[in-house]
Design a protein around this motif. Structure first.
Motif, PDB file in Angstrom:
ATOM      1  N   ARG A  87      43.130  33.814  38.780  1.00 19.41           N
ATOM      2  CA  ARG A  87      43.900  35.064  38.766  1.00 19.41           C
ATOM      3  C   ARG A  87      43.973  35.710  37.390  1.00 19.41           C
ATOM      4  O   ARG A  87      44.542  36.784  37.243  1.00 19.41           O
ATOM      5  CB  ARG A  87      45.331  34.789  39.244  1.00 19.41           C
ATOM      6  CG  ARG A  87      45.429  34.203  40.627  1.00 19.41           C
ATOM      7  CD  ARG A  87      46.845  33.704  40.906  1.00 19.41           C
ATOM      8  NE  ARG A  87      47.829  34.765  40.901  1.00 19.41           N
ATOM      9  CZ  ARG A  87      48.232  35.423  41.975  1.00 19.41           C
ATOM     10  NH1 ARG A  87      47.720  35.120  43.162  1.00 19.41           N
ATOM     11  NH2 ARG A  87      49.140  36.360  41.893  1.00 19.41           N
ATOM     12  N   THR A 110      39.121  30.709  46.427  1.00 20.84           N
ATOM     13  CA  THR A 110      39.158  31.869  45.526  1.00 20.84           C
ATOM     14  C   THR A 110      40.058  32.960  46.100  1.00 20.84           C
ATOM     15  O   THR A 110      40.873  33.556  45.381  1.00 20.84           O
ATOM     16  CB  THR A 110      37.736  32.420  45.314  1.00 20.84           C
ATOM     17  OG1 THR A 110      36.872  31.365  44.899  1.00 20.84           O
ATOM     18  CG2 THR A 110      37.741  33.516  44.261  1.00 20.84           C
ATOM     19  N   HIS A 111      39.932  33.208  47.402  1.00 23.49           N
ATOM     20  CA  HIS A 111      40.754  34.231  48.055  1.00 23.49           C
ATOM     21  C   HIS A 111      42.234  33.824  48.048  1.00 23.49           C
ATOM     22  O   HIS A 111      43.111  34.680  47.891  1.00 23.49           O
ATOM     23  CB  HIS A 111      40.267  34.428  49.494  1.00 23.49           C
ATOM     24  CG  HIS A 111      40.756  35.684  50.131  1.00 23.49           C
ATOM     25  ND1 HIS A 111      40.540  36.930  49.604  1.00 23.49           N
ATOM     26  CD2 HIS A 111      41.477  35.888  51.283  1.00 23.49           C
ATOM     27  CE1 HIS A 111      41.090  37.852  50.384  1.00 23.49           C
ATOM     28  NE2 HIS A 111      41.666  37.240  51.401  1.00 23.49           N
ATOM     29  N   CYS A 116      43.728  32.106  45.694  1.00 26.29           N
ATOM     30  CA  CYS A 116      44.248  32.329  44.344  1.00 26.29           C
ATOM     31  C   CYS A 116      44.426  33.813  44.043  1.00 26.29           C
ATOM     32  O   CYS A 116      45.336  34.191  43.302  1.00 26.29           O
ATOM     33  CB  CYS A 116      43.317  31.687  43.318  1.00 26.29           C
ATOM     34  SG  CYS A 116      43.149  29.898  43.506  1.00 26.29           S
ATOM     35  N   ARG A 117      43.582  34.639  44.607  1.00 19.01           N
ATOM     36  CA  ARG A 117      43.692  36.080  44.357  1.00 19.01           C
ATOM     37  C   ARG A 117      44.820  36.716  45.176  1.00 19.01           C
ATOM     38  O   ARG A 117      45.472  37.652  44.711  1.00 19.01           O
ATOM     39  CB  ARG A 117      42.371  36.761  44.674  1.00 19.01           C
ATOM     40  CG  ARG A 117      41.235  36.381  43.737  1.00 19.01           C
ATOM     41  CD  ARG A 117      41.535  36.769  42.291  1.00 19.01           C
ATOM     42  NE  ARG A 117      40.432  36.457  41.410  1.00 19.01           N
ATOM     43  CZ  ARG A 117      39.395  37.253  41.204  1.00 19.01           C
ATOM     44  NH1 ARG A 117      39.314  38.414  41.849  1.00 19.01           N
ATOM     45  NH2 ARG A 117      38.446  36.900  40.358  1.00 19.01           N
ATOM     46  N   THR A 118      45.047  36.234  46.387  1.00 23.90           N
ATOM     47  CA  THR A 118      46.041  36.851  47.266  1.00 23.90           C
ATOM     48  C   THR A 118      47.352  36.080  47.316  1.00 23.90           C
ATOM     49  O   THR A 118      48.385  36.648  47.666  1.00 23.90           O
ATOM     50  CB  THR A 118      45.493  36.972  48.697  1.00 23.90           C
ATOM     51  OG1 THR A 118      45.255  35.655  49.227  1.00 23.90           O
ATOM     52  CG2 THR A 118      44.193  37.760  48.715  1.00 23.90           C
ATOM     53  N   SER A 141      34.396  33.313  40.432  1.00 21.61           N
ATOM     54  CA  SER A 141      35.249  34.501  40.433  1.00 21.61           C
ATOM     55  C   SER A 141      34.415  35.775  40.350  1.00 21.61           C
ATOM     56  O   SER A 141      34.687  36.764  41.045  1.00 21.61           O
ATOM     57  CB  SER A 141      36.231  34.447  39.258  1.00 21.61           C
ATOM     58  OG  SER A 141      37.144  33.386  39.406  1.00 21.61           O
ATOM     59  N   ASP A 152      34.064  38.734  43.043  1.00 22.52           N
ATOM     60  CA  ASP A 152      34.382  40.128  42.708  1.00 22.52           C
ATOM     61  C   ASP A 152      33.299  41.096  43.151  1.00 22.52           C
ATOM     62  O   ASP A 152      33.570  42.286  43.361  1.00 22.52           O
ATOM     63  CB  ASP A 152      34.602  40.260  41.194  1.00 22.52           C
ATOM     64  CG  ASP A 152      35.917  39.630  40.758  1.00 22.52           C
ATOM     65  OD1 ASP A 152      36.810  39.474  41.607  1.00 22.52           O
ATOM     66  OD2 ASP A 152      36.036  39.273  39.565  1.00 22.52           O
TER      67      ASP A 152
END
Length: 301
Positions: free
Chosen positions: A104, A197-198, A200-202, A281, A285
């Protein structure tokens, strides 16, 4: 997707994060986030098992009826203490929590403080991993039941007679288990990397395990580009592991050198992990980059 550019960006990010005198303390802290829970768990388990459990087992099992000795029981308990210590990297997920922050963090390395924050964010990753591992667990349970039912005397990891029909069925079942588990693991990892990954991002475990969402993200990245990125990461990791394993075979008779090698291996895993996270990451992206619109006219064709 420009794989060379993504690898270069991930390398530069990792180099700036670790390879300088001022950044070395961060490297040491993250190293202890890996080995610290293991060491503490091993010490606590050793004390509890040797001082509390061992006397009880000695009183019950040491004697002519069972044939155990105090030394054998102590060795078995020490092996159990080692397993419990290693499991603490999962139950006290400080490094996983830092990985959560790193996914993040954007273009800068996140702070290493706030243990409770690291702990709870690490458990978010752990829960997601457990959910993705459910198919592997189900397959293992099914095959375990198959072996218990059809091969009650030999067991799953025993030797079999290759010459008779039962032995051939046994070996075939073992190979089928290995093949099914291997293929399932590859498929699970394919979705799990983007799922984590999703997450950690959301911040949403529900979204992280939503296969429709994850499939959509991978489709935007491009299946070929995504699989190629995983292959690149796997090759880099296997290269480092191969070097360490090869050296450990050379110095297999020297326990001190072996211990130093594995400590250095864990120490090297810190920047390697950061490199992988940064690399993954940037791959993630690419799914959210604006589409390039070609405004050129081709009337002259």
């Amino acid at each position: 997707m420009e794989h060379a550019e993504i690898i270069t960006n991930a390398y530069n990010f990792t180099k700036n994060a670790f390879f300088s005198i001022t950044q070395f303390p961060r490297w040491v802290i993250l190293f202890f986030y890996i080995v610290g829970p293991i060491i503490v768990g091993f010490i606590v388990a050793t004390i509890a098992l040797q001082l509390i459990v061992l006397p009880i087992l000695v009183s019950l099992l040491v004697g002519p009826d069972f044939g155990f000795t105090r030394e054998v029981l102590s060795g078995l308990l020490q092996f159990l203490a080692l397993l419990l210590g290693l499991s603490c990297i999962f139950f006290v997920p400080l490094m996983q929590g830092y990985c959560y922050r790193l996914f993040r963090s954007g273009d800068s390395m996140p702070d290493t403080g706030n243990f409770w924050g690291l702990f709870f964010n690490g458990w978010r990753i752990n829960v997601t991993v457990i959910i993705y591992a459910i198919p592997l667990i189900i397959i293992s349970v099914i095959y375990m039941l198959v072996f218990m039912y059809f091969f009650p005397d030999t067991g799953m990891y025993s030797s079999a007679d290759f010459l008779d029909m039962e032995g051939m069925i046994y070996v075939g079942t073992v190979f089928s288990y290995a093949a099914v588990q291997f293929i399932t693991t590859l498929i699970v990892l394919l979705f799990a990397f983007i799922g984590i990954t999703h997450l950690c991002r959301t911040g949403s475990i529900r979204e992280a395990v939503n296969l429709k969402t994850i499939t959509g993200i991978i489709s935007k990245i491009g299946w070929y580009d995504y699989i190629l990125s995983l292959v690149v990461m796997s090759i880099l990791y296997l290269m480092v592991t191969f070097v360490v394993v090869s050296l450990s075979q050379v110095f297999s008779n020297n326990l001190v050198v072996m211990a130093v090698l594995y400590v250095l291996y864990i120490f090297a895993l810190v920047p390697i992990t950061v490199f992988f996270i940064r690399y993954l990451s940037e791959v993630y992206d690419t799914a959210f980059l604006p589409e390039e619109i070609d405004d050129e006219e081709f009337d002259f064709f």
